[in-house]
Write a protein that holds these residues in place. Structure first.
Motif, PDB file in Angstrom:
ATOM      1  N   ALA A  20     -76.807  58.346  52.230  1.00 10.30           N
ATOM      2  CA  ALA A  20     -75.975  58.103  53.412  1.00 10.30           C
ATOM      3  C   ALA A  20     -74.888  57.092  53.093  1.00 10.30           C
ATOM      4  CB  ALA A  20     -76.825  57.624  54.574  1.00 10.30           C
ATOM      5  N   GLU A  21     -75.204  56.101  52.285  1.00 13.10           N
ATOM      6  CA  GLU A  21     -74.214  55.098  51.890  1.00 13.10           C
ATOM      7  C   GLU A  21     -73.126  55.726  51.017  1.00 13.10           C
ATOM      8  OE1 GLU A  21     -74.291  52.241  53.310  1.00 13.10           O
ATOM      9  OE2 GLU A  21     -76.314  52.414  54.102  1.00 13.10           O
ATOM     10  N   VAL A  22     -73.527  56.665  50.177  1.00 13.26           N
ATOM     11  CA  VAL A  22     -72.563  57.331  49.296  1.00 13.26           C
ATOM     12  C   VAL A  22     -71.579  58.149  50.130  1.00 13.26           C
ATOM     13  CG1 VAL A  22     -72.289  59.021  47.442  1.00 13.26           C
ATOM     14  CG2 VAL A  22     -74.176  57.370  47.361  1.00 13.26           C
ATOM     15  N   TRP A  23     -72.086  58.910  51.097  1.00 14.13           N
ATOM     16  CA  TRP A  23     -71.202  59.741  51.912  1.00 14.13           C
ATOM     17  C   TRP A  23     -70.254  58.901  52.759  1.00 14.13           C
ATOM     18  CZ3 TRP A  23     -70.663  63.951  49.746  1.00 14.13           C
ATOM     19  CH2 TRP A  23     -71.712  64.684  49.229  1.00 14.13           C
ATOM     20  N   THR A  24     -70.753  57.827  53.320  1.00 18.80           N
ATOM     21  CA  THR A  24     -69.893  56.948  54.111  1.00 18.80           C
ATOM     22  C   THR A  24     -68.812  56.340  53.224  1.00 18.80           C
ATOM     23  OG1 THR A  24     -71.707  56.444  55.605  1.00 18.80           O
ATOM     24  CG2 THR A  24     -69.843  54.921  55.617  1.00 18.80           C
ATOM     25  N   GLY A  25     -69.200  55.885  52.050  1.00 21.28           N
ATOM     26  CA  GLY A  25     -68.231  55.318  51.114  1.00 21.28           C
ATOM     27  C   GLY A  25     -67.203  56.338  50.659  1.00 21.28           C
ATOM     28  N   ALA A  26     -67.649  57.568  50.430  1.00 24.79           N
ATOM     29  CA  ALA A  26     -66.732  58.621  49.988  1.00 24.79           C
ATOM     30  C   ALA A  26     -65.702  58.946  51.065  1.00 24.79           C
ATOM     31  CB  ALA A  26     -67.513  59.875  49.606  1.00 24.79           C
ATOM     32  N   GLU A  27     -66.145  58.921  52.307  1.00 25.26           N
ATOM     33  CA  GLU A  27     -65.226  59.179  53.423  1.00 25.26           C
ATOM     34  C   GLU A  27     -64.121  58.123  53.458  1.00 25.26           C
ATOM     35  OE1 GLU A  27     -65.384  59.263  58.283  1.00 25.26           O
ATOM     36  OE2 GLU A  27     -67.207  59.696  57.161  1.00 25.26           O
ATOM     37  N   THR A  28     -64.511  56.867  53.323  1.00 28.73           N
ATOM     38  CA  THR A  28     -63.537  55.777  53.317  1.00 28.73           C
ATOM     39  C   THR A  28     -62.607  55.889  52.117  1.00 28.73           C
ATOM     40  OG1 THR A  28     -65.127  54.352  54.440  1.00 28.73           O
ATOM     41  CG2 THR A  28     -63.292  53.262  53.328  1.00 28.73           C
ATOM     42  N   MET A  29     -63.158  56.228  50.962  1.00 31.12           N
ATOM     43  CA  MET A  29     -62.354  56.366  49.753  1.00 31.12           C
ATOM     44  C   MET A  29     -61.284  57.449  49.926  1.00 31.12           C
ATOM     45  SD  MET A  29     -63.531  57.477  45.902  1.00 31.12           S
ATOM     46  CE  MET A  29     -64.122  59.053  46.466  1.00 31.12           C
ATOM     47  N   GLU A  42     -57.870  52.489  42.781  1.00 33.52           N
ATOM     48  CA  GLU A  42     -58.291  51.331  43.575  1.00 33.52           C
ATOM     49  C   GLU A  42     -59.328  51.745  44.617  1.00 33.52           C
ATOM     50  OE1 GLU A  42     -54.259  48.571  43.770  1.00 33.52           O
ATOM     51  OE2 GLU A  42     -54.482  50.230  45.173  1.00 33.52           O
ATOM     52  N   ALA A  43     -59.075  52.863  45.281  1.00 36.64           N
ATOM     53  CA  ALA A  43     -60.005  53.340  46.305  1.00 36.64           C
ATOM     54  C   ALA A  43     -61.371  53.646  45.700  1.00 36.64           C
ATOM     55  CB  ALA A  43     -59.439  54.579  46.999  1.00 36.64           C
ATOM     56  N   ALA A  44     -61.388  54.293  44.542  1.00 42.41           N
ATOM     57  CA  ALA A  44     -62.656  54.630  43.886  1.00 42.41           C
ATOM     58  C   ALA A  44     -63.399  53.376  43.448  1.00 42.41           C
ATOM     59  CB  ALA A  44     -62.407  55.549  42.707  1.00 42.41           C
ATOM     60  N   ASN A  45     -62.697  52.454  42.834  1.00 45.10           N
ATOM     61  CA  ASN A  45     -63.342  51.219  42.370  1.00 45.10           C
ATOM     62  C   ASN A  45     -63.903  50.409  43.534  1.00 45.10           C
ATOM     63  OD1 ASN A  45     -62.768  51.819  39.700  1.00 45.10           O
ATOM     64  ND2 ASN A  45     -60.894  50.620  39.669  1.00 45.10           N
ATOM     65  N   ASP A  46     -63.128  50.291  44.607  1.00 42.51           N
ATOM     66  CA  ASP A  46     -63.594  49.552  45.779  1.00 42.51           C
ATOM     67  C   ASP A  46     -64.806  50.240  46.409  1.00 42.51           C
ATOM     68  OD1 ASP A  46     -61.546  47.769  45.366  1.00 42.51           O
ATOM     69  OD2 ASP A  46     -60.328  48.457  47.063  1.00 42.51           O
ATOM     70  N   THR A  47     -64.777  51.562  46.432  1.00 44.60           N
ATOM     71  CA  THR A  47     -65.878  52.318  47.017  1.00 44.60           C
ATOM     72  C   THR A  47     -67.174  52.116  46.251  1.00 44.60           C
ATOM     73  OG1 THR A  47     -64.378  53.957  47.945  1.00 44.60           O
ATOM     74  CG2 THR A  47     -66.660  54.640  47.635  1.00 44.60           C
ATOM     75  N   VAL A  48     -67.093  52.124  44.933  1.00 50.89           N
ATOM     76  CA  VAL A  48     -68.296  51.903  44.120  1.00 50.89           C
ATOM     77  C   VAL A  48     -68.904  50.545  44.444  1.00 50.89           C
ATOM     78  CG1 VAL A  48     -69.145  51.542  41.771  1.00 50.89           C
ATOM     79  CG2 VAL A  48     -67.636  53.458  42.262  1.00 50.89           C
ATOM     80  N   GLU A  49     -68.070  49.534  44.541  1.00 56.94           N
ATOM     81  CA  GLU A  49     -68.567  48.194  44.873  1.00 56.94           C
ATOM     82  C   GLU A  49     -69.245  48.177  46.242  1.00 56.94           C
ATOM     83  OE1 GLU A  49     -65.990  44.815  44.359  1.00 56.94           O
ATOM     84  OE2 GLU A  49     -64.924  45.826  42.722  1.00 56.94           O
ATOM     85  N   ILE A  50     -68.598  48.775  47.211  1.00 58.27           N
ATOM     86  CA  ILE A  50     -69.141  48.785  48.575  1.00 58.27           C
ATOM     87  C   ILE A  50     -70.450  49.552  48.640  1.00 58.27           C
ATOM     88  CG2 ILE A  50     -68.734  49.659  50.918  1.00 58.27           C
ATOM     89  CD1 ILE A  50     -65.734  48.953  50.430  1.00 58.27           C
TER      90      ILE A  50
END
Length: 59
Positions: A20-29, A42-50
């Motif tokens: 669920a965290e992965v899907w939410t992060g992917a949506e934001t990315m 930048e979006a991908a790197n920030d998403t991995v951290e989040i």
């Protein structure tokens, strides 16, 4: 035929709550990269951290 061909090459996603965290992060990315708020990198790197932080805090 394309679906069957892809099925033979695919790996199922884990059936774990952390996804669920992965899907939410992917949506934001996708939003950040698509809207131009961030570069795709930048979006991908920030998403991995989040995602990592959210999983660590929640699970």
């Amino acid at each position: 035929m394309a679906v069957i061909e892809q099925y033979n090459n695919s790996i199922p996603m884990p059936n774990i709550p952390e996804m669920a965290e992965v899907w939410t992060g992917a949506e934001t990315m996708m939003f950040d990269a698509g809207s131009g708020n961030k570069t795709p990198e930048e979006a991908a790197n920030d998403t991995v951290e989040i995602i990592e932080q959210n999983i660590e805090q929640t699970y």
